[in-house]
Design a protein around this motif. Sequence first.
Motif, PDB file in Angstrom:
ATOM      1  N   ASP A  99       0.825  -1.207   0.000  1.00 18.14           N
ATOM      2  CA  ASP A  99       0.000   0.000   0.000  1.00 18.14           C
ATOM      3  C   ASP A  99       0.858   1.255   0.000  1.00 18.14           C
ATOM      4  O   ASP A  99       0.375   2.349   0.241  1.00 18.14           O
ATOM      5  N   ALA A 124       0.456  -8.680  -8.259  1.00 23.57           N
ATOM      6  CA  ALA A 124      -0.525  -8.089  -7.350  1.00 23.57           C
ATOM      7  C   ALA A 124      -0.017  -8.093  -5.912  1.00 23.57           C
ATOM      8  O   ALA A 124       0.699  -9.001  -5.488  1.00 23.57           O
ATOM      9  N   ASN A 145      -6.227 -10.496  -7.143  1.00 24.81           N
ATOM     10  CA  ASN A 145      -6.700  -9.265  -6.521  1.00 24.81           C
ATOM     11  C   ASN A 145      -5.537  -8.538  -5.842  1.00 24.81           C
ATOM     12  O   ASN A 145      -4.495  -9.124  -5.561  1.00 24.81           O
ATOM     13  N   GLU A 146      -5.746  -7.259  -5.573  1.00 24.29           N
ATOM     14  CA  GLU A 146      -4.775  -6.457  -4.821  1.00 24.29           C
ATOM     15  C   GLU A 146      -5.273  -6.326  -3.383  1.00 24.29           C
ATOM     16  O   GLU A 146      -6.470  -6.089  -3.158  1.00 24.29           O
ATOM     17  N   VAL A 164      -8.529  -4.349  -3.473  1.00 24.27           N
ATOM     18  CA  VAL A 164      -8.590  -3.341  -4.536  1.00 24.27           C
ATOM     19  C   VAL A 164      -8.873  -4.030  -5.864  1.00 24.27           C
ATOM     20  O   VAL A 164      -8.160  -4.951  -6.268  1.00 24.27           O
ATOM     21  N   ALA A 165      -9.934  -3.611  -6.534  1.00 25.50           N
ATOM     22  CA  ALA A 165     -10.262  -4.118  -7.866  1.00 25.50           C
ATOM     23  C   ALA A 165     -10.004  -2.991  -8.862  1.00 25.50           C
ATOM     24  O   ALA A 165     -10.734  -2.001  -8.901  1.00 25.50           O
ATOM     25  N   ARG A 166      -8.946  -3.142  -9.648  1.00 26.50           N
ATOM     26  CA  ARG A 166      -8.554  -2.084 -10.572  1.00 26.50           C
ATOM     27  C   ARG A 166      -8.761  -2.566 -12.001  1.00 26.50           C
ATOM     28  O   ARG A 166      -8.422  -3.698 -12.349  1.00 26.50           O
ATOM     29  N   ARG A 167      -9.339  -1.714 -12.833  1.00 25.67           N
ATOM     30  CA  ARG A 167      -9.529  -2.049 -14.237  1.00 25.67           C
ATOM     31  C   ARG A 167      -8.974  -0.926 -15.100  1.00 25.67           C
ATOM     32  O   ARG A 167      -9.254   0.251 -14.861  1.00 25.67           O
ATOM     33  N   SER A 168      -8.171  -1.299 -16.086  1.00 27.84           N
ATOM     34  CA  SER A 168      -7.591  -0.316 -16.990  1.00 27.84           C
ATOM     35  C   SER A 168      -7.664  -0.868 -18.403  1.00 27.84           C
ATOM     36  O   SER A 168      -7.280  -2.019 -18.648  1.00 27.84           O
ATOM     37  N   LYS A 188      -7.521  -6.825 -17.781  1.00 30.57           N
ATOM     38  CA  LYS A 188      -7.615  -6.346 -16.398  1.00 30.57           C
ATOM     39  C   LYS A 188      -6.859  -5.042 -16.187  1.00 30.57           C
ATOM     40  O   LYS A 188      -7.378  -4.105 -15.592  1.00 30.57           O
ATOM     41  N   ASP A 189      -5.620  -4.989 -16.670  1.00 24.17           N
ATOM     42  CA  ASP A 189      -4.782  -3.814 -16.441  1.00 24.17           C
ATOM     43  C   ASP A 189      -4.141  -3.328 -17.734  1.00 24.17           C
ATOM     44  O   ASP A 189      -3.007  -2.854 -17.727  1.00 24.17           O
ATOM     45  N   PHE A 192      -2.061   0.035 -18.045  1.00 27.53           N
ATOM     46  CA  PHE A 192      -1.908   0.723 -16.756  1.00 27.53           C
ATOM     47  C   PHE A 192      -0.474   1.188 -16.545  1.00 27.53           C
ATOM     48  O   PHE A 192      -0.229   2.244 -15.984  1.00 27.53           O
TER      49      PHE A 192
END
Length: 211
Positions: A99, A124, A145-146, A164-168, A188-189, A192
Amino acid sequence: SAITLSPDGKHIAFFRQVRKTGDFSFIVANEDGTGERVLASHRGDLWFEGVPAWSPDGRLVVGFLGSWAGGMHYNLIAITVENSKETPIGTFQWDEMGDNQGRAEWLRDGSGLICTGIEKRGSASQVWYCSYPGGIVQRITNDLNEYVHASLTADGKALSVVQVARRSNIWVLPEGDVSKGEQITSGKDDGFWGVSVVPDGKIVYTVFAGG
């Protein structure tokens, strides 16, 4: 940095960076800020980062020590409050702190710590357990997942983390018109960590797959 309280509530510990000199110091003080004492200090290729964690018995404070040796990485290090002795906790290295705050949480019996971290750059952030004093590291989560901001309840029986669910994805904007934007990838990324258009008009971009 943010502070950590000693078990008796009478002292605090924190990191301080002096940008003018490049010094990174591990400091303890009274709870009102008086009586500062530098436990340890580094500069150059070694630095303290994150938020320290005071052991349940009050003897140690633990934090992340960053190093450039062999490529940037972080190790957990324990410092004895009484005599400022620095002792690495095992040999495991994280490429990044999960983090970007580097807060480790002690188990209430002092037998180990919980933290979040990235083992290999681009993978991740996961939740980890590190035994003390052995320094045996075990991954608690193992998925795509993060996870960040691990925290234990007061009785040490439950662990909470932020998932954390990140989408790019890559979009094309004709003539820069956002209203006409068209999404052209669905990973997913995608992109990014970078995207560029090469001379032949093709798009080069980063993807996240299999770590």
